[in-house]
Design an enzyme around this catalytic site. Structure first.
Site, PDB file in Angstrom:
ATOM      1  N   ASP A   1       5.845  26.682 -47.862  1.00 13.43           N
ATOM      2  CA  ASP A   1       4.716  27.561 -47.529  1.00 13.43           C
ATOM      3  C   ASP A   1       3.891  27.731 -48.805  1.00 13.43           C
ATOM      4  O   ASP A   1       4.313  27.310 -49.889  1.00 13.43           O
ATOM      5  CB  ASP A   1       5.226  28.928 -47.030  1.00 13.43           C
ATOM      6  CG  ASP A   1       4.087  29.873 -46.662  1.00 13.43           C
ATOM      7  OD1 ASP A   1       3.064  29.406 -46.136  1.00 13.43           O
ATOM      8  OD2 ASP A   1       4.201  31.096 -46.916  1.00 13.43           O
ATOM      9  N   SER A   2       2.748  28.403 -48.668  1.00 15.00           N
ATOM     10  CA  SER A   2       1.939  28.687 -49.855  1.00 15.00           C
ATOM     11  C   SER A   2       2.556  29.795 -50.704  1.00 15.00           C
ATOM     12  O   SER A   2       2.198  29.946 -51.865  1.00 15.00           O
ATOM     13  CB  SER A   2       0.544  29.141 -49.408  1.00 15.00           C
ATOM     14  OG  SER A   2       0.682  30.270 -48.564  1.00 15.00           O
TER      15      SER A   2
ATOM     16  N   GLU B   1       1.902  39.287 -49.990  1.00 15.13           N
ATOM     17  CA  GLU B   1       2.331  38.762 -51.300  1.00 15.13           C
ATOM     18  C   GLU B   1       2.487  39.906 -52.310  1.00 15.13           C
ATOM     19  O   GLU B   1       3.296  39.837 -53.218  1.00 15.13           O
ATOM     20  CB  GLU B   1       1.322  37.747 -51.858  1.00 15.13           C
ATOM     21  CG  GLU B   1       1.278  36.420 -51.121  1.00 15.13           C
ATOM     22  CD  GLU B   1       2.517  35.533 -51.315  1.00 15.13           C
ATOM     23  OE1 GLU B   1       3.030  35.431 -52.439  1.00 15.13           O
ATOM     24  OE2 GLU B   1       2.957  34.935 -50.315  1.00 15.13           O
TER      25      GLU B   1
ATOM     26  N   CYS C   1       0.628  33.289 -38.568  1.00 12.47           N
ATOM     27  CA  CYS C   1       0.782  33.104 -40.015  1.00 12.47           C
ATOM     28  C   CYS C   1       2.167  33.646 -40.336  1.00 12.47           C
ATOM     29  O   CYS C   1       2.535  34.735 -39.873  1.00 12.47           O
ATOM     30  CB  CYS C   1      -0.303  33.885 -40.756  1.00 12.47           C
ATOM     31  SG  CYS C   1       0.022  34.050 -42.533  1.00 12.47           S
TER      32      CYS C   1
ATOM     33  N   HIS D   1       3.366  34.971 -42.856  1.00  9.45           N
ATOM     34  CA  HIS D   1       3.443  36.226 -43.613  1.00  9.45           C
ATOM     35  C   HIS D   1       3.494  37.436 -42.666  1.00  9.45           C
ATOM     36  O   HIS D   1       3.918  38.512 -43.064  1.00  9.45           O
ATOM     37  CB  HIS D   1       2.218  36.387 -44.525  1.00  9.45           C
ATOM     38  CG  HIS D   1       2.250  35.565 -45.774  1.00  9.45           C
ATOM     39  ND1 HIS D   1       2.043  34.212 -45.784  1.00  9.45           N
ATOM     40  CD2 HIS D   1       2.465  35.926 -47.068  1.00  9.45           C
ATOM     41  CE1 HIS D   1       2.110  33.766 -47.036  1.00  9.45           C
ATOM     42  NE2 HIS D   1       2.376  34.777 -47.833  1.00  9.45           N
TER      43      HIS D   1
ATOM     44  N   CYS E   1       4.365  27.325 -42.555  1.00 14.68           N
ATOM     45  CA  CYS E   1       3.029  27.820 -42.875  1.00 14.68           C
ATOM     46  C   CYS E   1       2.112  27.451 -41.711  1.00 14.68           C
ATOM     47  O   CYS E   1       1.996  26.268 -41.366  1.00 14.68           O
ATOM     48  CB  CYS E   1       2.537  27.150 -44.160  1.00 14.68           C
ATOM     49  SG  CYS E   1       0.812  27.489 -44.547  1.00 14.68           S
TER      50      CYS E   1
HETATM   51  N1  DGL Z   1       1.934  31.756 -44.629  1.00 11.87           N
HETATM   52  C1  DGL Z   1       0.764  31.002 -44.433  1.00 11.87           C
HETATM   53  C2  DGL Z   1       0.412  30.748 -43.015  1.00 11.87           C
HETATM   54  O1  DGL Z   1       1.321  30.789 -42.212  1.00 11.87           O
HETATM   55  C3  DGL Z   1      -0.306  30.941 -45.434  1.00 11.87           C
HETATM   56  C4  DGL Z   1      -1.072  32.140 -45.797  1.00 11.87           C
HETATM   57  C5  DGL Z   1      -2.073  31.737 -46.875  1.00 11.87           C
HETATM   58  O2  DGL Z   1      -1.661  31.026 -47.800  1.00 11.87           O
HETATM   59  O3  DGL Z   1      -3.232  32.101 -46.750  1.00 11.87           O
HETATM   60  O4  DGL Z   1      -0.701  30.499 -42.662  1.00 11.87           O
END
Ligand code: DGL
Length: 271
Positions: A10-11, A155, A187, A189, A73
């Site tokens: 993931d990012s 984050e 997402c 997150h 991600c």
């Molecule tokens: N966790 C990520 C997603 O599912 C990326 C969020 C990001 O880097 O902007 O899209």
């Protein structure tokens, strides 16, 4: 049987919500996690940039001899999965297909299913969730909403404070009168905000955490492909970050309730 690890990327810390589900469900499997924290966020980047970054992440995991890659991600899944499949031979799973399979199994086509999708700008722009839902599910109505502030807040560890409460309230507004059956956290997150989202939308709306659906999918996939690790041992997790000047350790340790994460993190340059 394949004892090699499963690679997950993931990012940032969001993919740890997926890792947490995989770890719970497959305690035997060794896992390698890559958080591309140096390039976070992916959500506001162009498709070309996402493909470039995701290619590097997958390339790094392949260099670690993984048997399977999970793109934990939504942004990279929606824009880079098809490209990565063209480049690499290792099986690659994103968050969309396992989730759609699950929804399809649990919906009644004779009744309209009303689905909300929240995700990053990039994911919503790609329209991937809506396309696949309309293609696979009969009688579905989709409502999309980009929530660009949520991943950066996650984050920071801002998932339960007043800022988080206000942000969720604002982002959920368009869904209040939509009589949703389900909302997809598009997402990875966003499961960190699950309680606030549930509170805002009410208990009748099913909140879909894609990590759980990936774990369901892998249960069948690993057996069908005969690549599960049936060795009787405690699976190990290694974590790699492209930058360590971030809150990853605090947020991830809280999420997994594991203080040892700190000792298993390595900084890695994937440029
Ligand atoms: N966790 C990520 C997603 O599912 C990326 C969020 C990001 O880097 O902007 O899209």
């Amino acid at each position: 049987m394949d004892k090699r690890p499963i690679g997950i990327f993931d990012s940032g810390v969001g993919g740890m919500t997926v890792l947490a589900e995989i770890k719970k469900r497959f305690p035997n499997e060794d896992l390698i996690y890559l958080g591309d924290t140096k390039n976070f966020p992916y959500g506001d980047k162009s498709r070309e940039t996402i493909i470039k970054l995701a290619t590097k992440c997958a390339g790094f995991l392949i260099s670690q001899d993984v048997k399977l890659i999970v793109i934990a991600c939504g942004t990279a899944t929606s824009q880079a999965l098809e490209e990565l499949k063209k480049i690499y031979k290792v099986p690659i799973v994103g968050i969309i297909t396992p989730t759609i399979i699950n929804i399809k199994r649990n919906t009644n086509p004779s009744k309209e299913t009303r689905v909300g999708v929240i995700a990053t700008e990039g994911t919503i722009r790609s329209n991937k969730w809506e396309e696949e839902l309309l293609q696979e599910i009969e009688n579905v109505k989709v409502f999309n909403k980009a929530c660009p502030l949520l991943a950066p807040m996650a984050e920071q560890g801002w998932t339960t404070n007043n800022v988080a409460k206000e942000a969720i309230k604002e982002y959920m507004k368009p869904f209040i009168d939509k009589k949703l059956d389900k909302i997809i956290l598009g997402c990875t997150h966003y499961p960190l905000f699950k309680e606030l989202i549930q509170k805002e939308l009410g208990n009748d709306v099913e909140i879909i955490n894609t990590g759980e659906k990936i774990a369901d999918y892998l249960e069948e996939y690993l057996v069908n492909e005969d690549i599960e690790n049936s060795k009787n041992h405690d699976g190990e997790c290694s974590y790699y970050l492209t930058d360590t000047e971030c809150n990853f350790i605090q947020v991830a340790s809280r999420l997994l309730q594991d203080k040892e994460i700190r000792n298993n993190i390595q900084k890695m340059n994937i440029e």
